[in-house]
Each structure stands twice: as C-alpha cells, then as structure tokens.
Design an enzyme around this catalytic site. Structure first.
Site, PDB file in Angstrom:
ATOM      1  NE  ARG A 105      -1.730  -2.420   2.882  1.00  0.00           N
ATOM      2  CZ  ARG A 105      -1.605  -3.660   2.418  1.00  0.00           C
ATOM      3  NH1 ARG A 105      -2.731  -4.066   1.708  1.00  0.00           N
ATOM      4  NH2 ARG A 105      -0.676  -4.443   2.557  1.00  0.00           N
ATOM      5  CB  THR A 106       3.369   2.600   2.362  1.00  0.00           C
ATOM      6  OG1 THR A 106       2.653   2.043   3.402  1.00  0.00           O
ATOM      7  CG2 THR A 106       3.881   3.847   2.711  1.00  0.00           C
ATOM      8  CE  LYS A 124      27.445  -2.560  -4.457  1.00  0.00           C
ATOM      9  NZ  LYS A 124      27.336  -1.712  -5.415  1.00  0.00           N
ATOM     10  NE  ARG A 173       7.049   0.562   4.947  1.00  0.00           N
ATOM     11  CZ  ARG A 173       5.706   0.063   4.646  1.00  0.00           C
ATOM     12  NH1 ARG A 173       5.514  -1.072   4.654  1.00  0.00           N
ATOM     13  NH2 ARG A 173       4.729   0.952   5.136  1.00  0.00           N
ATOM     14  CG  HIS A 223       3.251   3.907   8.772  1.00  0.00           C
ATOM     15  ND1 HIS A 223       3.350   4.678   7.523  1.00  0.00           N
ATOM     16  CD2 HIS A 223       2.943   2.742   8.089  1.00  0.00           C
ATOM     17  CE1 HIS A 223       3.119   4.134   6.518  1.00  0.00           C
ATOM     18  NE2 HIS A 223       2.677   2.760   6.662  1.00  0.00           N
TER      19      HIS A 223
HETATM   20  N1   CP Z   1      -0.297  -0.232   5.738  1.00  0.00           N
HETATM   21  C1   CP Z   1       1.062  -0.438   5.311  1.00  0.00           C
HETATM   22  O1   CP Z   1       1.705   0.282   5.530  1.00  0.00           O
HETATM   23  O2   CP Z   1       0.853  -1.365   4.260  1.00  0.00           O
HETATM   24  P1   CP Z   1       2.314  -1.742   3.674  1.00  0.00           P
HETATM   25  O3   CP Z   1       3.029  -2.283   4.754  1.00  0.00           O
HETATM   26  O4   CP Z   1       1.564  -2.667   2.531  1.00  0.00           O
HETATM   27  O5   CP Z   1       2.814  -0.590   3.026  1.00  0.00           O
END
Ligand code: CP
Length: 304
Positions: A53-54, A83, A104, A132
């Site tokens: 999603r993100t 590396k 991320r 998040h």
């Molecule tokens: N909700 C969420 O962060 O989903 P993903 O891990 O798929 O990005």
C-alpha cells in the site's frame, strides 16, 4: 514543513483540516483534472522493508501530480546498503537525483537519520516499530470522512499495540482531539508506557484491557492490527499471542451498529473475510484513501 518524520509535527488542526479537505477533493476529481505541482521534479521511493500500500500509493500519487519516479522496492537487497553503505551516504546521493525521498526502513529512528543527512525533504514511510506518520494521516482522514468529526469519539485499538507503528502515530494524532482510547491487547503486546504518557499529557483518557468484551458496544472506531510476526525473536512467543483477537461475523454482532472497522493492512487472520461485506468494514476504503491523502501531502510539501 520540510521533512515528514513524526506525526507530532502535525499540531495544527486547521492544517490537518486543509489536508483532509484537499484529500476529499482529490477523491472526487476526475484523473484528467489532477494538477501537476510536481512537474519537472523527481521523487525517489526507497523501501528497505516490504510494502504494498504505502509504496504503490506513494508512487501513484507522485506520478499523478506530474513528477518522475525513481524507485527501489527492495533496497535491503538491491541497493548499496548490501555493500555496507550507510543511510546517510545513500540519502546524500539520492538528494542529487531527486527533490524528495520517501523511505521505509526496519530501524527505529532511521527516518530521522536520513532527514539529518538529506538536502531534500524525507518522508518517513515507516521506521521499524517506530512511526508511520502518513498512515496516521490517512487513518485520521478515513475516520473524519466517515464520522464527520474527530472530537468526541471512542476509539478501540486492538492487537499488537507494542510493535504497531501505525498505532503509535495514530494515537498521537487523535490525541489532538477530544477522544478516548480503549486498548485491547495481550499483556506482552500492550501499548508502551511512553505512548500512554504522551497521549494522556494531551488530555486523552486511555483504558488498557486484555479482552474486548466490555468495549465493543461503546466504541465508534474499531482499529484492528496484525500481530507482527517479523518483530518476534522466538516463534513460540508469536504463536502464544497470534490468535488472541479475531474479528468475525459473530463478534461483529456485538459491535456498536454505527462503529467503523479499520485496519492498516495487511491482515493475516485477525479479520475473517466474512466481515468484508459488512458495511461497517472500512479497511479497503482506508487503503484507497492513502492515495488521496498522499497526493494532498506531496502537494503541500512542494508548495512550501
Ligand atoms: N499499511 C501499510 O503500511 O501497508 P504496507 O506495508 O503494504 O505499505
């Protein structure tokens, strides 16, 4: 606002309302009418942890607003981190290619490290069990869009409240409003004291529970989360708690008839698929809202 590292950067309710109103406009706008405030810019998405999603909603938002996209979906394996390159060095390099970086990473605090090194805005797309923030924004928007308000709501948080970074960001966002939290989790996965203190300082009431029986008929929002297998060191510890809270159509009968059910997804077994057809189930809508909220956020960052 330059970087988006923590939801605590969003303190201004008027700014949040503007963001939510803009997300609503994007949700109703034909695609051919999308503005192009990111035209001629390049945005990098760098994911050291899996995501559906993100990453994909950010990448769609970036392209919808006219930017070029550069991306590594498995930076842990395919970037020069393999590396031994540091986050700081990688980000300095990316700053030469892109006008913003969406990252991320599995380590708590990694987004802040990246922001400290970066010459361009860094957006935290999840830092381990830390935060998040953009998920909290889309969650806040989904609640606001469905309930018409954020003040006066009772929020039930269920599942892995220890490791759930979406929870850590969401409770801090919602505690700007007049809300009450009910936290139902196995003892070993309860909300950390640090977050209880933070939201209580903002005036929100927090009730910790080891069962959801007493809260289901009271709450306006039921926010389910996955028990995060990848954060456990011993599989026995995961197995002992993984099935503690499973939402199915029988449990749904006990839930307030006006409540909404949310989940940041992915789910494993904590919401059975028979719940999906219940009109109170909003988790797929919530994921769709991620696109509109991220478009509104990128537009805001690039307009400053
Ligand atoms: N909700 C969420 O962060 O989903 P993903 O891990 O798929 O990005």
């Amino acid at each position: 606002m330059k970087h988006v590292i923590s939801i605590t950067q969003f303190k201004d309710k008027n700014q949040l309302k503007q963001l939510f109103d803009r997300a609503k406009e994007f949700s109703q706008m034909p695609r051919e009418k999308y503005p192009k405030p990111l035209a001629h810019a390049t945005v990098a998405t760098v994911f050291y942890e899996p995501s559906t999603r993100t990453r994909l909603s950010f990448e769609t938002a970036i392209q919808n607003l006219g930017a070029n996209l550069i991306s590594t979906e498995n930076a842990g394996q395919f970037s020069s981190a393999v590396k031994g390159e540091t986050i700081e060095d990688s980000v300095i390099i990316l700053s030469g290619y892109a006008q913003a970086i969406v990252m991320r990473h599995p380590e708590v605090g990694s987004a802040e490290r990246a922001a400290n090194a970066s010459l361009v805005p860094v957006i935290n797309a999840g830092d381990g069990a830390g935060e998040h923030p953009t998920q909290a924004l889309l969650d806040g928007y989904t609640i606001y869009d469905n309930k018409g308000k954020l003040d006066g709501l009772k929020i039930g948080l269920v599942g892995d409240l220890l490791n759930g970074r979406t929870i850590h960001s969401l409770i801090q966002l919602l505690s700007l409003y007049d809300v009450e939290f009910y936290c139902a989790a196995p003892d070993s996965l309860q909300l950390p004291e640090k977050y209880i203190q933070l939201v209580e300082k903002n005036g929100a009431k927090v009730t910790l529970l080891d069962s959801w029986d007493t809260m289901l008929d009271k709450i306006d929002v039921l926010y389910m989360t996955r028990v995060q297998k990848e954060r456990f060191e011993a599989i026995e510890d995961y197995n002992a708690v993984k099935d503690s809270f499973i939402l199915d159509s029988q449990i749904m009968k006990k839930l307030n008839k006006d409540a909404i059910v949310m989940h940041p997804l992915p789910r494993v077994n904590e919401i059975t698929i028979d719940v999906d057809k219940d009109p109170r189930a909003k988790y797929f809508e919530e994921a769709r809202n991620g696109l509109y909220v991220r478009m509104a956020l990128l537009e805001m960052i690039f307009s400053n």
